[in-house]
Design an enzyme around this catalytic site. Structure first.
Site, PDB file in Angstrom:
ATOM      1  N   HIS A   1      11.137  30.300 -13.447  1.00 44.92           N
ATOM      2  CA  HIS A   1      10.449  30.630 -14.491  1.00 44.92           C
ATOM      3  C   HIS A   1       9.473  30.087 -15.262  1.00 44.92           C
ATOM      4  O   HIS A   1      10.281  28.397 -15.958  1.00 44.92           O
ATOM      5  CB  HIS A   1      11.332  30.503 -15.762  1.00 44.92           C
ATOM      6  CG  HIS A   1      10.922  32.578 -16.664  1.00 44.92           C
ATOM      7  ND1 HIS A   1      11.043  33.607 -16.054  1.00 44.92           N
ATOM      8  CD2 HIS A   1      10.569  32.331 -17.695  1.00 44.92           C
ATOM      9  CE1 HIS A   1      10.193  34.291 -16.718  1.00 44.92           C
ATOM     10  NE2 HIS A   1       9.961  33.283 -17.645  1.00 44.92           N
TER      11      HIS A   1
ATOM     12  N   SER B   1       6.350  36.759 -18.281  1.00 45.81           N
ATOM     13  CA  SER B   1       7.517  36.945 -19.349  1.00 45.81           C
ATOM     14  C   SER B   1       7.397  37.801 -20.291  1.00 45.81           C
ATOM     15  O   SER B   1       7.214  38.926 -19.766  1.00 45.81           O
ATOM     16  CB  SER B   1       7.559  35.745 -19.771  1.00 45.81           C
ATOM     17  OG  SER B   1       9.441  35.581 -20.043  1.00 45.81           O
TER      18      SER B   1
ATOM     19  N   ASP C   1      13.741  32.820  -9.799  1.00 41.88           N
ATOM     20  CA  ASP C   1      13.908  32.045 -11.355  1.00 41.88           C
ATOM     21  C   ASP C   1      15.076  33.567 -11.240  1.00 41.88           C
ATOM     22  O   ASP C   1      14.805  34.307 -10.587  1.00 41.88           O
ATOM     23  CB  ASP C   1      12.247  33.338 -11.062  1.00 41.88           C
ATOM     24  CG  ASP C   1      11.940  33.890 -12.990  1.00 41.88           C
ATOM     25  OD1 ASP C   1      13.478  33.894 -13.532  1.00 41.88           O
ATOM     26  OD2 ASP C   1      11.156  34.195 -13.016  1.00 41.88           O
TER      27      ASP C   1
END
Ligand SMILES: *[C@@H]1O[C@H](CO)[C@@H](O)[C@H](O)[C@H]1NC(C)=O
Ligand SMILES: *[C@@H]1O[C@H](CO)[C@@H](O)[C@H](O)[C@H]1NC(C)=O
Ligand SMILES: *[C@@H]1O[C@H](CO)[C@@H](O)[C@H](O)[C@H]1NC(C)=O
Ligand SMILES: *[C@@H]1O[C@H](CO)[C@@H](O)[C@H](O)[C@H]1NC(C)=O
Length: 340
Positions: free
Chosen positions: A310, A177, A280
């Site tokens: 995610h 991320s 995601d």
């Protein structure tokens, strides 16, 4: 947008994972105040963190190193202890996710993930607790991470703080991320810097956080999915970028492959693996990143998970989390065998 016909139309996860995800989403919403500041006090109560453990746990021992006594920035070192562990190991420099605002190197899920990398590759893992936004704005996070490379490249510091088995000429920058964003930008900078011994030979970008002003198909379609809603991402960018400097989302830190992108075709950017998931919202940005690397003539690999969202890799109950660790391990082995 190509979708594999076998790809399910909606996300289906075990109930336990779904419950955790909803819980995390609710907590994130609550602690991200509308005025753009995080509620760190509440977060402290809700977040599970673990101290370092000198006794091996799951075949790995850990200790913390304070890098800078003034700013108190520290990193956690993960050392595999199992018998038969090789004398010469690659070094994984890990940057955690959390939108540049949340989480840290001692948050339990990251301690578990880094331990897993250390044991399974095997590798020496160093995970940095970089300073967070909005208390610290861009480029503090990226600078802290780059400074850590310099710190371990210093002979005295390395021999004092890293085991002899750590081979820093085989360094991988790994991040998930927001940490994936950092891994990319720090690797880019490392390409143009002369270290003594340290060499970044690979990048692992796990669902990296990139973006832009434009709304992509995946952002529109998956707006309501857990963890990285559009609203939450906008909140993160606002927290990261210095206010009043008139930045827009075409800033190369955000829109990495956009109009202001650096021309990486001219630098020796290392082999990169990009991990994406069907569910995601950031998927399209991540794919653009991968395509940009390819177009710039770089060695890049794309790994797609058709039924994941995610952050799936922090849930050990999902077989896919094991799969992704094993794919990253294979990538690391492959790159190392080329450099030997
Ligand atoms: C985790 O790190 C923070 C600083 O980033 C520190 O305040 C906290 O005490 C640490 N917790 C544990 C359990 O190590
Ligand atoms: C090595 O460690 C010392 C003491 O923590 C620090 O002052 C110095 O800046 C470090 N070297 C580098 C290159 O970061
Ligand atoms: C970001 O970059 C893409 C190309 O990857 C471009 O199409 C887009 O317009 C750019 N800007 C914004 C603000 O999204
Ligand atoms: C460290 O890695 C480099 C590059 O792969 C290799 O040439 C070197 O022999 C390794 N060092 C040790 C001590 O094994």
């Amino acid at each position: 947008m190509e979708v594999d016909p076998k790809t399910p139309k909606s996300l289906s996860l075990p109930w336990r994972t779904r419950m955790y995800l909803s819980l995390i989403s609710v907590i994130t919403e609550i602690v991200s105040r509308r005025d753009g500041t995080p509620n760190r006090y509440l977060l402290k109560l809700l977040q599970c963190r673990v101290p370092p453990m000198s006794e091996p746990n799951n075949g790995v021992k850990t200790y913390d190193v304070v890098m800078d006594p003034t700013s108190k920035i520290w990193f956690r070192v993960f050392v595999p202890t199992e018998e038969g562990t090789v004398e010469d190991m690659p070094v994984i420099v890990f940057f955690h996710g959390g939108g540049f605002v949340y989480l840290g190197a001692n948050v339990t899920v990251y301690d578990v993930l880094c331990r897993w990398f250390a044991r399974s590759v095997p590798a020496i893992v160093v995970s940095l607790d970089y300073r967070l936004a909005p208390e610290h704005r861009y480029p503090v996070q990226h600078n802290d991470c780059f400074d850590m490379l310099n710190f371990i490249d210093d002979d005295k510091n390395r021999s004092k703080w890293l085991p002899d088995s750590a081979n820093i000429s085989q360094c991988f920058l790994v991040g998930d991320s927001a940490g994936g964003n950092i891994a990319h930008h720090v690797a880019q900078r490392a390409c143009e810097y002369n270290f003594n011994q340290l060499k970044v030979i690979g990048v692992v970008a796990i669902q990296p956080l990139f973006g832009g002003e434009e709304r992509t198909d995946s952002e529109k379609e998956l707006e309501r999915l857990p963890l990285v809603s559009l609203k939450q991402c906008d909140w993160y960018w606002n927290a990261l970028m210095p206010p009043g400097e008139g930045y827009n989302r075409d800033h190369p830190i955000i829109n990495v492959s956009g109009p202001n992108a650096m021309d990486i075709s001219k630098i020796a950017f290392p082999p990169t693996i990009v991990v994406v998931a069907r569910f995601d919202a950031l998927r399209d940005w991540q794919k653009r990143y991968y395509e940009w690397l390819k177009k710039s003539g770089k060695e890049a690999y794309l790994v797609e998970y058709p039924n994941m969202c995610h952050g799936f890799y922090v849930f050990p109950e999902l077989p896919e989390s094991e799969q992704v660790v094993s794919q990253i391990k294979q990538f690391i082995h492959k790159v190392c065998s080329h450099t030997n």
